[in-house]
Design an enzyme around this catalytic site. Structure first.
Site, PDB file in Angstrom:
ATOM      1  N   ARG A  24       0.899  -1.142  -0.055  1.00  0.00           N
ATOM      2  CA  ARG A  24      -0.181   0.134  -0.048  1.00  0.00           C
ATOM      3  C   ARG A  24       1.008   1.340   0.018  1.00  0.00           C
ATOM      4  NH1 ARG A  24      -3.691  -1.018   4.900  1.00  0.00           N
ATOM      5  NH2 ARG A  24      -2.322  -2.976   5.220  1.00  0.00           N
ATOM      6  N   LYS A  81       4.906 -24.450  15.310  1.00  0.00           N
ATOM      7  CA  LYS A  81       4.501 -23.890  16.710  1.00  0.00           C
ATOM      8  C   LYS A  81       3.414 -23.078  16.417  1.00  0.00           C
ATOM      9  CE  LYS A  81       5.856 -19.608  15.560  1.00  0.00           C
ATOM     10  NZ  LYS A  81       5.182 -18.547  16.093  1.00  0.00           N
ATOM     11  N   THR A 120       5.412 -17.933  21.702  1.00  0.00           N
ATOM     12  CA  THR A 120       4.238 -17.967  20.872  1.00  0.00           C
ATOM     13  C   THR A 120       2.916 -18.471  21.609  1.00  0.00           C
ATOM     14  OG1 THR A 120       5.497 -18.351  18.945  1.00  0.00           O
ATOM     15  CG2 THR A 120       3.096 -18.327  18.598  1.00  0.00           C
TER      16      THR A 120
END
Ligand SMILES: NC(=O)c1ccc[n+]([C@@H]2O[C@H](COP(=O)([O-])OP(=O)(O)OC[C@H]3O[C@@H](n4cnc5c(N)ncnc54)[C@H](O)[C@@H]3O)[C@@H](O)[C@H]2O)c1
Ligand SMILES: O=P(O)(O)OC[C@H](O)CO
Length: 336
Positions: free
Chosen positions: A35, A193, A250
């Site tokens: 963008r 993961k 995570t």
């Protein structure tokens, strides 16, 4: 081998944070943004507020929406788009890649349909030999790194010289990259993961605590490592930053998009609602649970958590029923 001029293709969360890491290590960085307004904001206001609010980007980093301009003269090209869009994007860029440039992969996923790892997709589309491709993995939540919180990563490449060139180009006061030659293990760990983080988020959304998280993380690691062993990965990789390191970060951080996505499902939202809440950012595990499950099935590896995540995300299995099924599996030895 010197890497001074680096192009980062993709200006989302990790692309921008990684570009900052390179710039803070003294490299001249040009980012490509899909963008125009994001390229202009990075260039003119030194920020990318949509992805990394409150982060000021260094002066030796610029941006353009023109891929040819971004790639001109690059010593290394960082691919920072989502896994399932890498083939399409790279096909548009391949003629523009400077000959001999090191190709650096940030994406953590396995391609749907082909079941290829990202470095395999890159080699196929770009024609570059595998020793020219460096894979980045490890516990790297973009917002933490962009705020210069201390962290580490793994740079995996079959060519140690090229891995070291990227290591020099990314070492700075807050980011410590290690080299590794196990490309297969680092890529599989990074993709798997995300799926386990979905399951941890789901458990959190259902109100479960530390024991459930630890169980999913540990048994998730066991199934990831089984797949890795089958596909030729080094077992040590799963005990390292790309394995247990990334898994812990995570699965436990509210900054993780995969964990957050799972949490929404656990609270009773639909996949569509969770997708909408992500605001265009990608939780890779939602697609990778299907490709990894297929990879496991075709290689005869048991991955029950991944299988359950596929059925929750794509076959409308209720998260509570998924949990009950996982607990109801036949009893077995921990390492069988
Ligand atoms: N965000 C993190 O903390 C983090 C850390 C390590 C690795 N990764 C991995 O890096 C890769 C990129 O992640 P990110 O955080 O920068 O993603 P993001 O969603 O924040 O940004 C994606 C970027 O790719 C561009 N893009 C081009 N084609 C696209 C398409 N078809 N669909 C969507 N976006 C498209 C977007 O415009 C955007 O600039 C992912 O594979 C992710 O798993 C992310
Ligand atoms: O925000 P996520 O869930 O895509 O995870 C980000 C990184 O991969 C963490 O290392």
């Amino acid at each position: 081998m010197d890497v001074q001029r680096v192009t980062v293709l993709g200006s989302g969360s990790w692309g921008t944070a990684f570009a900052k890491v390179l710039a803070d290590a003294g490299r001249d960085v040009t980012m490509w943004a899909r963008r125009r307004e994001i390229a202009a904001e990075i260039r003119d206001s030194r920020g990318n507020t949509g992805y990394l609010p409150g982060v000021r980007l260094p002066e030796n980093l610029t941006a353009t929406e023109d891929a040819a301009e971004a790639l001109d003269g690059a010593d290394a090209v960082v691919l920072a788009v989502p896994s399932q869009s890498l083939r399409e994007n790279l096909t548009r860029w391949r003629e523009l890649l400077p000959a001999g440039a090191i190709l650096v992969s940030l994406a953590k996923g396995v391609e749907l349909g082909t079941l290829k790892r990202m470095s395999e997709v890159i080699a196929e589309i770009s024609g570059a030999p595998e020793h020219q491709i460096v894979v980045v993995s490890g516990p790297n939540l973009a917002r933490e790194i962009a705020r210069e919180q201390p962290g580490a990563a793994v740079l995996a490449c079959s060519d140690h010289e090229r891995a070291m060139a990227i290591q020099r180009a990314t070492s700075n006061a807050y980011f410590r990259p290690y080299t590794n030659t196990d490309v297969v293990g680092c890529e599989l760990a990074g993709a798997c993961k995300n799926v386990i983080a979905l399951s941890c988020g789901m458990a959190a959304g259902m109100g479960f605590g530390a024991n459930t998280m630890a169980t999913l993380i540990t048994r998730g690691l066991a199934e990831m490592a089984r797949l890795g062993a089958k596909l030729g990965a080094d077992a040590q990789t799963f005990a390292g930053l790309a394995g247990v390191g990334d898994l812990v970060a995570t699965c436990s951080s509210p900054l993780s998009r995969n964990r957050t996505f799972g949490e929404r499902l656990g609270r009773g939202e639909t996949v569509e609602q969770a997708q909408q809440a992500a605001g265009g950012q990608v939780a890779e595990g939602v697609m990778s649970c299907s490709s990894i499950r297929e990879l496991a099935q075709t290689t005869g590896v048991d991955m029950p958590i991944t299988d359950a995540m596929h059925r929750v995300c794509h076959e409308s299995l209720d998260p509570r029923a998924a949990g009950a099924e996982l607990l109801g599996r036949q009893n077995k030895h921990e390492w069988s």
